[in-house]
Every structure is written in C-alpha cells, then in structure tokens.
Design a protein around this motif. Structure first.
Motif, PDB file in Angstrom:
ATOM      1  N   ASP A   1       2.100 -14.603   5.070  1.00  7.07           N
ATOM      2  CA  ASP A   1       0.666 -14.763   4.809  1.00  7.07           C
ATOM      3  C   ASP A   1      -0.138 -13.690   5.536  1.00  7.07           C
ATOM      4  O   ASP A   1      -1.080 -13.118   4.981  1.00  7.07           O
ATOM      5  CB  ASP A   1       0.184 -16.162   5.201  1.00  7.07           C
ATOM      6  CG  ASP A   1       0.719 -17.236   4.264  1.00  7.07           C
ATOM      7  OD1 ASP A   1       0.875 -16.964   3.054  1.00  7.07           O
ATOM      8  OD2 ASP A   1       0.986 -18.349   4.737  1.00  7.07           O
ATOM      9  N   GLU A   2       0.236 -13.392   6.769  1.00  2.05           N
ATOM     10  CA  GLU A   2      -0.429 -12.321   7.516  1.00  2.05           C
ATOM     11  C   GLU A   2      -0.160 -10.972   6.848  1.00  2.05           C
ATOM     12  O   GLU A   2      -1.049 -10.124   6.760  1.00  2.05           O
ATOM     13  CB  GLU A   2       0.061 -12.316   8.965  1.00  2.05           C
ATOM     14  CG  GLU A   2      -0.646 -11.305   9.842  1.00  2.05           C
ATOM     15  CD  GLU A   2      -0.165 -11.322  11.293  1.00  2.05           C
ATOM     16  OE1 GLU A   2      -0.717 -10.532  12.073  1.00  2.05           O
ATOM     17  OE2 GLU A   2       0.743 -12.097  11.632  1.00  2.05           O
TER      18      GLU A   2
ATOM     19  N   LEU B   1       0.423 -10.503   3.665  1.00  3.98           N
ATOM     20  CA  LEU B   1      -0.377 -10.507   2.444  1.00  3.98           C
ATOM     21  C   LEU B   1      -1.824 -10.110   2.753  1.00  3.98           C
ATOM     22  O   LEU B   1      -2.415  -9.280   2.063  1.00  3.98           O
ATOM     23  CB  LEU B   1      -0.323 -11.889   1.801  1.00  3.98           C
ATOM     24  CG  LEU B   1      -0.979 -12.066   0.451  1.00  3.98           C
ATOM     25  CD1 LEU B   1      -0.309 -11.196  -0.598  1.00  3.98           C
ATOM     26  CD2 LEU B   1      -0.910 -13.524   0.026  1.00  3.98           C
ATOM     27  N   ASP B   2      -2.377 -10.669   3.806  1.00  2.00           N
ATOM     28  CA  ASP B   2      -3.747 -10.334   4.201  1.00  2.00           C
ATOM     29  C   ASP B   2      -3.870  -8.849   4.524  1.00  2.00           C
ATOM     30  O   ASP B   2      -4.829  -8.193   4.119  1.00  2.00           O
ATOM     31  CB  ASP B   2      -4.165 -11.181   5.405  1.00  2.00           C
ATOM     32  CG  ASP B   2      -5.593 -10.909   5.820  1.00  2.00           C
ATOM     33  OD1 ASP B   2      -6.501 -11.028   4.971  1.00  2.00           O
ATOM     34  OD2 ASP B   2      -5.817 -10.553   6.994  1.00  2.00           O
ATOM     35  N   PHE B   3      -2.895  -8.292   5.238  1.00  3.83           N
ATOM     36  CA  PHE B   3      -2.957  -6.882   5.616  1.00  3.83           C
ATOM     37  C   PHE B   3      -2.736  -5.962   4.416  1.00  3.83           C
ATOM     38  O   PHE B   3      -3.549  -5.070   4.148  1.00  3.83           O
ATOM     39  CB  PHE B   3      -1.932  -6.564   6.710  1.00  3.83           C
ATOM     40  CG  PHE B   3      -1.948  -5.120   7.118  1.00  3.83           C
ATOM     41  CD1 PHE B   3      -2.941  -4.632   7.950  1.00  3.83           C
ATOM     42  CD2 PHE B   3      -0.986  -4.238   6.651  1.00  3.83           C
ATOM     43  CE1 PHE B   3      -2.976  -3.286   8.315  1.00  3.83           C
ATOM     44  CE2 PHE B   3      -1.008  -2.894   7.011  1.00  3.83           C
ATOM     45  CZ  PHE B   3      -2.005  -2.416   7.843  1.00  3.83           C
TER      46      PHE B   3
ATOM     47  N   GLY C   1      -5.477  -7.396   1.544  1.00  6.83           N
ATOM     48  CA  GLY C   1      -6.852  -7.435   2.019  1.00  6.83           C
ATOM     49  C   GLY C   1      -7.309  -6.168   2.714  1.00  6.83           C
ATOM     50  O   GLY C   1      -8.427  -5.714   2.511  1.00  6.83           O
ATOM     51  N   THR C   2      -6.444  -5.569   3.537  1.00  4.94           N
ATOM     52  CA  THR C   2      -6.829  -4.389   4.305  1.00  4.94           C
ATOM     53  C   THR C   2      -6.486  -3.094   3.582  1.00  4.94           C
ATOM     54  O   THR C   2      -7.331  -2.202   3.465  1.00  4.94           O
ATOM     55  CB  THR C   2      -6.161  -4.407   5.697  1.00  4.94           C
ATOM     56  OG1 THR C   2      -6.554  -5.609   6.374  1.00  4.94           O
ATOM     57  CG2 THR C   2      -6.581  -3.202   6.526  1.00  4.94           C
TER      58      THR C   2
END
Length: 140
Positions: A16-17, A19-21, A24-25
């Motif tokens: 999940d982290e 995926l965010d990076f 998202g980033t």
C-alpha cells in the motif's frame, strides 16, 4: 528468440505504501492489483499509457522468498546496496526533479548532464535506488 521485456520487479516492504509512492508521487498507473488466495498480492504499475512493460511491486515475504531470507533482503534494500532497481525515461529531467524534490522525495543525485542525456537519482521509501534520464537530443 527473446524480443523484449514485459515485467520486472522492485522489492517493497508494504504494497500500500509502495502504491502511494509509485502512483501518487511518481505518477505511474496501476496495471494490475490481484490477490492470489491471500498468499500473495500481484500489484503492477507502469507509466501512464504504456502497455509493453510493467513493474511488479513485490513484497519481501513468503511465498516470494523463504522466511530466513526476508531480513537479509530488507537490510540490503534499506541500505540502497542492491544497485538501482529501475530506470525511467522522462522528457524533462529538471522539471521532474523539481517536482519530486518539492514532494519530499529522497534525492541521491541531482540532475547531471551526461553524453547520453541528463539524469538524476532518488530512493523510494524502502531504499530502492531509482534513476531518471532525459535522453540527449540527436545532433543534426
């Protein structure tokens, strides 16, 4: 005869982290997100619109690796000692660099002009080293 590469992987500690990076980033898109009977999550990302290559955000855990190796792999990745995990191509290295720096991404090397283009390096939240290159324009 081998003609191309369609998937490679990056070790992550938390999908999940990751995926965010990576989405998202960095601005990549999810190409697949599937559970395999609770034993494994197949999570792949790719540059937006790309269809020829994907990156598996693979969790450092069984069944991908044996339990005794998990800690060793995590140590190597955290130290950034595993070489660079992935290299991306960009159309504007300086603008991408500025955007990622503003987002608080860990920078390992600022944009540097090389004979092949301008490149720079970062680390993801787990320690993986990532490179970006804006290829040099061909001389007329």
């Amino acid at each position: 005869m081998i003609t191309s590469i369609n998937i490679s992987h990056v070790w992550v500690f938390d999908q999940d982290e990751a995926l965010d990076f990576y989405v998202g980033t960095l601005g990549l898109e999810v190409s697949a997100d599937m559970e395999f009977g609770g034993a494994m999550r197949w999570l792949t990302v790719r540059p937006k619109g790309a269809t020829d290559r994907e990156i598996l955000l693979e969790k450092v855990a069984p069944p991908s690796v044996d339990p005794e190796s998990v800690g060793k792999i995590r140590d190597v990745i955290t130290k950034g000692a595993s070489g660079f995990a992935v290299g991306f191509v960009t159309t504007d290295a300086n603008a991408l660099f500025a955007d990622l720096k503003a987002k608080g991404v860990e920078i390992t090397e600022e944009p540097t002009k090389q004979f092949y283009g301008t490149d720079f390096g970062i680390r993801d939240p787990f320690g993986n080293r990532i490179r970006f290159v804006e290829p040099a324009k061909p001389s007329p």
